[in-house]
Enzyme design. Sequence first.
Site, PDB file in Angstrom:
ATOM      1  CE  LYS A  10      41.864  -2.607  -8.234  1.00 31.44           C
ATOM      2  NZ  LYS A  10      42.463  -3.772  -8.933  1.00 31.44           N
ATOM      3  CE1 TYR A  50      44.332  -6.446  -4.490  1.00 32.85           C
ATOM      4  CE2 TYR A  50      45.654  -4.450  -4.406  1.00 32.85           C
ATOM      5  CZ  TYR A  50      44.488  -5.105  -4.763  1.00 32.85           C
ATOM      6  OH  TYR A  50      43.477  -4.424  -5.385  1.00 32.85           O
ATOM      7  CG  PHE A  58      48.788 -10.698 -11.080  1.00 34.77           C
ATOM      8  CD1 PHE A  58      48.281 -10.086  -9.944  1.00 34.77           C
ATOM      9  CD2 PHE A  58      48.328 -11.972 -11.416  1.00 34.77           C
ATOM     10  CE1 PHE A  58      47.346 -10.717  -9.138  1.00 34.77           C
ATOM     11  CE2 PHE A  58      47.377 -12.615 -10.609  1.00 34.77           C
ATOM     12  CZ  PHE A  58      46.898 -11.983  -9.473  1.00 34.77           C
ATOM     13  NE  ARG A  86      33.618 -11.291  -6.621  1.00 34.17           N
ATOM     14  CZ  ARG A  86      34.919 -11.039  -6.773  1.00 34.17           C
ATOM     15  NH1 ARG A  86      35.522 -10.112  -6.058  1.00 34.17           N
ATOM     16  NH2 ARG A  86      35.621 -11.719  -7.652  1.00 34.17           N
ATOM     17  CB  THR A  92      39.291  -9.675 -12.812  1.00 31.80           C
ATOM     18  OG1 THR A  92      38.644 -10.287 -11.692  1.00 31.80           O
ATOM     19  CG2 THR A  92      40.597  -9.064 -12.344  1.00 31.80           C
ATOM     20  NE  ARG A 103      37.176  -4.792 -11.816  1.00 35.22           N
ATOM     21  CZ  ARG A 103      37.185  -5.787 -10.936  1.00 35.22           C
ATOM     22  NH1 ARG A 103      36.427  -6.854 -11.119  1.00 35.22           N
ATOM     23  NH2 ARG A 103      37.957  -5.710  -9.864  1.00 35.22           N
ATOM     24  CG  ASN A 113      40.821  -4.145 -12.228  1.00 37.06           C
ATOM     25  OD1 ASN A 113      41.291  -3.395 -11.358  1.00 37.06           O
ATOM     26  ND2 ASN A 113      40.531  -5.404 -11.993  1.00 37.06           N
ATOM     27  CG  HIS A 116      39.790  -4.733  -4.286  1.00 42.94           C
ATOM     28  ND1 HIS A 116      40.336  -5.944  -4.623  1.00 42.94           N
ATOM     29  CD2 HIS A 116      39.315  -4.856  -3.019  1.00 42.94           C
ATOM     30  CE1 HIS A 116      40.212  -6.769  -3.575  1.00 42.94           C
ATOM     31  NE2 HIS A 116      39.610  -6.129  -2.594  1.00 42.94           N
ATOM     32  CD  GLU A 127      39.663  -7.521   0.654  1.00 48.23           C
ATOM     33  OE1 GLU A 127      40.279  -8.373  -0.016  1.00 48.23           O
ATOM     34  OE2 GLU A 127      38.731  -6.826   0.180  1.00 48.23           O
TER      35      GLU A 127
HETATM   36  P1  CMP Z   1      41.578  -6.959  -7.633  1.00 50.97           P
HETATM   37  O1  CMP Z   1      40.156  -7.325  -7.479  1.00 50.97           O
HETATM   38  O2  CMP Z   1      41.992  -5.655  -7.028  1.00 50.97           O
HETATM   39  O3  CMP Z   1      42.497  -8.109  -7.019  1.00 50.97           O
HETATM   40  C1  CMP Z   1      43.779  -8.400  -7.501  1.00 50.97           C
HETATM   41  C2  CMP Z   1      44.135  -7.620  -8.743  1.00 50.97           C
HETATM   42  O4  CMP Z   1      45.220  -8.118  -9.481  1.00 50.97           O
HETATM   43  C3  CMP Z   1      42.958  -7.663  -9.701  1.00 50.97           C
HETATM   44  O5  CMP Z   1      41.924  -6.875  -9.194  1.00 50.97           O
HETATM   45  C4  CMP Z   1      43.648  -7.174 -10.984  1.00 50.97           C
HETATM   46  O6  CMP Z   1      43.631  -5.749 -11.096  1.00 50.97           O
HETATM   47  C5  CMP Z   1      45.094  -7.608 -10.811  1.00 50.97           C
HETATM   48  N1  CMP Z   1      45.495  -8.625 -11.775  1.00 50.97           N
HETATM   49  C6  CMP Z   1      46.441  -8.498 -12.723  1.00 50.97           C
HETATM   50  N2  CMP Z   1      46.567  -9.620 -13.439  1.00 50.97           N
HETATM   51  C7  CMP Z   1      45.672 -10.508 -12.937  1.00 50.97           C
HETATM   52  C8  CMP Z   1      45.314 -11.853 -13.264  1.00 50.97           C
HETATM   53  N3  CMP Z   1      45.905 -12.539 -14.250  1.00 50.97           N
HETATM   54  N4  CMP Z   1      44.328 -12.454 -12.539  1.00 50.97           N
HETATM   55  C9  CMP Z   1      43.720 -11.795 -11.509  1.00 50.97           C
HETATM   56  N5  CMP Z   1      44.024 -10.520 -11.155  1.00 50.97           N
HETATM   57  C10 CMP Z   1      44.973  -9.875 -11.878  1.00 50.97           C
END
Ligand code: CMP
Length: 140
Positions: A10, A50, A58, A86, A92, A103, A113, A116, A127
């Site tokens: 990211k 997304y 969010f 993962r 996350t 992370r 973070n 992805h 994806e």
């Molecule tokens: P990602 O794996 O890219 O998928 C969705 C993204 O939303 C996640 O990583 C986070 O960076 C972002 N995000 C922000 N707030 C939340 C939340 N409460 N729960 C899950 N994802 C979140």
Amino acid sequence: AIERTLSIIKPDAVAKNVIGKIYDRFESAGLKIVASRMAHLSQNEAEQFYGVHKDRPFFKDLVSFMISGPVMIQVLQGEGAIAKNRDLMGATDPKKAEKGTIRADFADSIDANAVHGSDAPETAAVEVAFFFPGMNVFNR
Ligand code: CMP
């Protein structure tokens, strides 16, 4: 089984100049980078990518963060690649991520973070296809 998963480094991690360090985590874990490209996503692309999150609170912040700078997009291939990636990423929310995960080491917040990774075989297929039409994946 040998799987493919989509990974995105990211904008926060690209700005921190840690693409190589993150690639080393993938390679050291036995994941092969079979496609990669840098891109600065448009709002439209980020919203589409997304799309499953479009009703989440969010979503707006997520999209604006993802278009705030260039990202590095790659396909990782290997035994159990989806779960392995993962595990390498950690939770996350970086505050909850286990020590030694990407992370925990490189991320600042749940939005910024660092990475992805696809969460299941079905989403991985969608994806990967979203960013890499078939002939741009190098399977050898
Ligand atoms: P990602 O794996 O890219 O998928 C969705 C993204 O939303 C996640 O990583 C986070 O960076 C972002 N995000 C922000 N707030 C939340 C939340 N409460 N729960 C899950 N994802 C979140």
